[in-house]
Design an enzyme around this catalytic site. Structure first.
Site, PDB file in Angstrom:
ATOM      1  N   ARG A 118     -26.620  -4.612  -3.093  1.00 36.59           N
ATOM      2  CA  ARG A 118     -25.730  -4.878  -1.951  1.00 36.59           C
ATOM      3  C   ARG A 118     -24.391  -5.506  -2.368  1.00 36.59           C
ATOM      4  NH1 ARG A 118     -30.533  -6.744   0.316  1.00 36.59           N
ATOM      5  NH2 ARG A 118     -31.493  -5.167   1.628  1.00 36.59           N
ATOM      6  N   LYS A 140     -10.841   0.156  -1.460  1.00 33.95           N
ATOM      7  CA  LYS A 140     -11.465   1.419  -1.046  1.00 33.95           C
ATOM      8  C   LYS A 140     -12.228   1.983  -2.236  1.00 33.95           C
ATOM      9  CE  LYS A 140      -8.468   2.998   2.685  1.00 33.95           C
ATOM     10  NZ  LYS A 140      -7.506   4.024   3.148  1.00 33.95           N
ATOM     11  N   GLU A 182       4.088   7.716  -5.107  1.00 31.46           N
ATOM     12  CA  GLU A 182       3.510   6.632  -4.290  1.00 31.46           C
ATOM     13  C   GLU A 182       4.393   5.382  -4.361  1.00 31.46           C
ATOM     14  OE1 GLU A 182       0.831   7.038  -2.329  1.00 31.46           O
ATOM     15  OE2 GLU A 182      -0.145   8.823  -3.146  1.00 31.46           O
ATOM     16  N   LYS A 224       1.335  -3.303  -1.376  1.00 31.01           N
ATOM     17  CA  LYS A 224      -0.068  -2.953  -1.089  1.00 31.01           C
ATOM     18  C   LYS A 224      -0.827  -4.212  -0.685  1.00 31.01           C
ATOM     19  CE  LYS A 224      -3.641  -0.153  -1.016  1.00 31.01           C
ATOM     20  NZ  LYS A 224      -4.280   0.880  -1.780  1.00 31.01           N
ATOM     21  N   GLU A 234      -8.099  -0.741   7.740  1.00 26.06           N
ATOM     22  CA  GLU A 234      -7.284   0.356   8.261  1.00 26.06           C
ATOM     23  C   GLU A 234      -7.458   0.556   9.765  1.00 26.06           C
ATOM     24  OE1 GLU A 234      -6.763   3.633   5.515  1.00 26.06           O
ATOM     25  OE2 GLU A 234      -6.324   4.969   7.189  1.00 26.06           O
ATOM     26  N   ARG A 238      -2.374  -0.289   7.830  1.00 22.29           N
ATOM     27  CA  ARG A 238      -2.742   0.328   6.542  1.00 22.29           C
ATOM     28  C   ARG A 238      -2.569   1.841   6.601  1.00 22.29           C
ATOM     29  NH1 ARG A 238      -7.584  -1.509   2.417  1.00 22.29           N
ATOM     30  NH2 ARG A 238      -7.177   0.080   0.844  1.00 22.29           N
ATOM     31  N   ASN A 242      -0.337   6.276   4.609  1.00 25.19           N
ATOM     32  CA  ASN A 242      -0.590   7.725   4.594  1.00 25.19           C
ATOM     33  C   ASN A 242       0.674   8.542   4.845  1.00 25.19           C
ATOM     34  OD1 ASN A 242      -3.292   7.345   4.080  1.00 25.19           O
ATOM     35  ND2 ASN A 242      -3.815   7.212   6.253  1.00 25.19           N
ATOM     36  N   HIS A 245       0.979  12.061   3.664  1.00 23.07           N
ATOM     37  CA  HIS A 245      -0.367  12.498   3.263  1.00 23.07           C
ATOM     38  C   HIS A 245      -0.958  13.564   4.182  1.00 23.07           C
ATOM     39  CE1 HIS A 245       0.023   9.184   0.530  1.00 23.07           C
ATOM     40  NE2 HIS A 245      -1.201   9.329   0.055  1.00 23.07           N
ATOM     41  N   HIS A 249      -2.185  16.476   2.200  1.00 19.93           N
ATOM     42  CA  HIS A 249      -3.598  16.881   2.120  1.00 19.93           C
ATOM     43  C   HIS A 249      -3.772  18.348   2.501  1.00 19.93           C
ATOM     44  CE1 HIS A 249      -5.262  12.536   2.427  1.00 19.93           C
ATOM     45  NE2 HIS A 249      -5.280  12.960   1.181  1.00 19.93           N
ATOM     46  N   HIS A 262      -2.143  14.995  -6.626  1.00 24.84           N
ATOM     47  CA  HIS A 262      -2.061  14.372  -5.306  1.00 24.84           C
ATOM     48  C   HIS A 262      -0.630  13.875  -5.006  1.00 24.84           C
ATOM     49  CE1 HIS A 262      -3.129  11.969  -1.847  1.00 24.84           C
ATOM     50  NE2 HIS A 262      -2.675  10.890  -2.446  1.00 24.84           N
TER      51      HIS A 262
HETATM   52  N1  GLY Z   1      -4.586   4.651  -0.594  1.00 24.21           N
HETATM   53  C1  GLY Z   1      -4.387   4.169   0.707  1.00 24.21           C
HETATM   54  C2  GLY Z   1      -5.104   2.905   1.008  1.00 24.21           C
HETATM   55  O1  GLY Z   1      -5.576   2.245   0.106  1.00 24.21           O
HETATM   56  O2  GLY Z   1      -5.228   2.545   2.133  1.00 24.21           O
END
Ligand code: GLY
Length: 356
Positions: A118, A140, A182, A224, A234, A238, A242, A245, A249, A262
């Site tokens: 966990r 993430k 980015e 960030k 998010e 956050r 994107n 994106h 995408h 990417h």
């Molecule tokens: N790569 C986008 C984020 O970490 O939210």
């Protein structure tokens, strides 16, 4: 060395950015506890494993696990291999996973750390520009499923992030430039001064001058960190990360993830999103050209190729569950340095796609 603290619901952690940090074992030592499993890929390990093993030998019981390189290996099978290794090591809850590599290793090893018992500690050692300015910071983690990228995953903040900019010097040219997309994104959505700085330092960035790299990574990490502190899960801002994106995408999917890195797809996507913002009357006409100019200067693609079916791109953009058939949700620019999330008519997107 520059240090940025990232605050989140469960605490805070440092992101170190500097030269030669992988070899400076004192930085890593501060974050080693219990048994240590170093996860990397075969290519990255060849380049950097030696730099950190001396420090590990002195300080802890450790093992390494090398996985094949590449996005196609970000799978549950490889997650299982990390878990099996932790079991074989009799790792307890105080164990630490070290993720040495790009976004694939960071996501996969991070997800193993998130799920083993966990949750155990993970220290991210990102070796690509994309991972240093984005993927390694913010928690993430996950793996891909045949039904979708990052379909299985968890939020799991690292114990520390150690970004050694020396690793950027040997990075493949396309990977390096894709990471710069980015970096440009942070300027475009949050920081006009940084955007101007990037314009003025484009040559130095192209030459990978250490002082320019240090500043670019440090400022990006600062952005960030602020976004993650404000919206870890998010629920709101956050999502601004994107920018570019949704188009990007769709382009990656339409080209089976084979034609573009990417960041390259995101570069084209940012230009399209900026043009759309102009069409919608929220961005001063001509501003998208400033973005085009900077991205081109950094060697990034800015145009949709002729052979891409525009209707198919629109269909792919519509697939997002949050979209209604006639309106699509995406990030739009209000000016360089300011962005917002909004929906816009599919017809306007079609117009931008057909004109591009
Ligand atoms: N790569 C986008 C984020 O970490 O939210």
């Amino acid at each position: 060395m520059k240090v940025t603290e990232v605050s989140h619901a469960g605490g805070r952690y440092p992101v170190y950015v500097g030269q030669g940090l992988l070899a400076v074992s004192s930085v890593l030592q501060r974050h080693l506890e219990g048994r240590v499993l170093l996860v990397s890929d075969e290519i990255v390990a060849d380049l950097y494993l030696d730099r950190i093993t001396a420090g590990l030998d002195e300080n802890c019981r450790w093992r390494s696990l090398l996985l094949p390189a590449g996005e196609t290996h970000k799978t549950l099978e490889n997650w299982q291999r990390v878990i099996d290794t932790l079991v074989e090591m009799r790792a307890q809850r105080d164990a630490t996973v070290l993720a040495l590599g790009g976004g694939v290793i960071g996501d996969l090893a991070g997800f193993a750390a998130a799920s083993y018992m966990r949750g155990i500690r993970v220290v991210q050692l990102p070796t690509t520009l994309l991972a240093q300015v984005d993927a390694a910071v913010g928690g993430k983690t996950g793996v891909n499923h045949t039904a979708g990228k990052n379909l299985i995953g968890a939020f799991h903040q690292p114990e520390a992030v150690i970004a050694d900019i020396d690793t950027l010097i040997s990075l493949d040219d396309r990977d390096y430039r894709a990471g710069l997309a980015e970096v440009v994104k942070y300027g475009a959505i949050r920081d006009e001064r940084f955007f101007s700085w990037l314009e003025s330092r484009a040559e130095a960035l192209n030459a990978r001058m250490p002082d320019a790299l240090l500043e670019a990574v440090h400022v990006s990490v600062g952005h960030k960190a602020e976004v993650v502190a404000a919206d870890e899960r998010e629920a709101g801002q956050r999502a601004l990360l994107n920018f570019g994106h949704t188009f990007g995408h769709a382009l990656e999917t339409a080209t089976a993830y084979e034609r573009y890195r990417h960041g390259e797809a995101v570069a084209i996507g940012m230009v399209l999103a900026a043009r759309l913002s102009e069409l919608l009357g929220r961005l001063r006409v001509g501003t998208s050209e400033r973005l085009v100019h900077l991205l081109e200067h950094l060697g990034l693609p800015v145009a949709l190729p002729d052979d891409i079916d525009r209707e198919r791109l629109l269909e792919l953009m519509r697939l997002d569950k949050k979209n209604r058939a006639d309106r699509i949700r995406l990030i739009l620019l209000d000016e360089i340095g300011s962005a917002a999330i909004d929906t816009c008519p599919a017809d306007d997107i079609r117009e931008v796609l057909t004109r591009s």
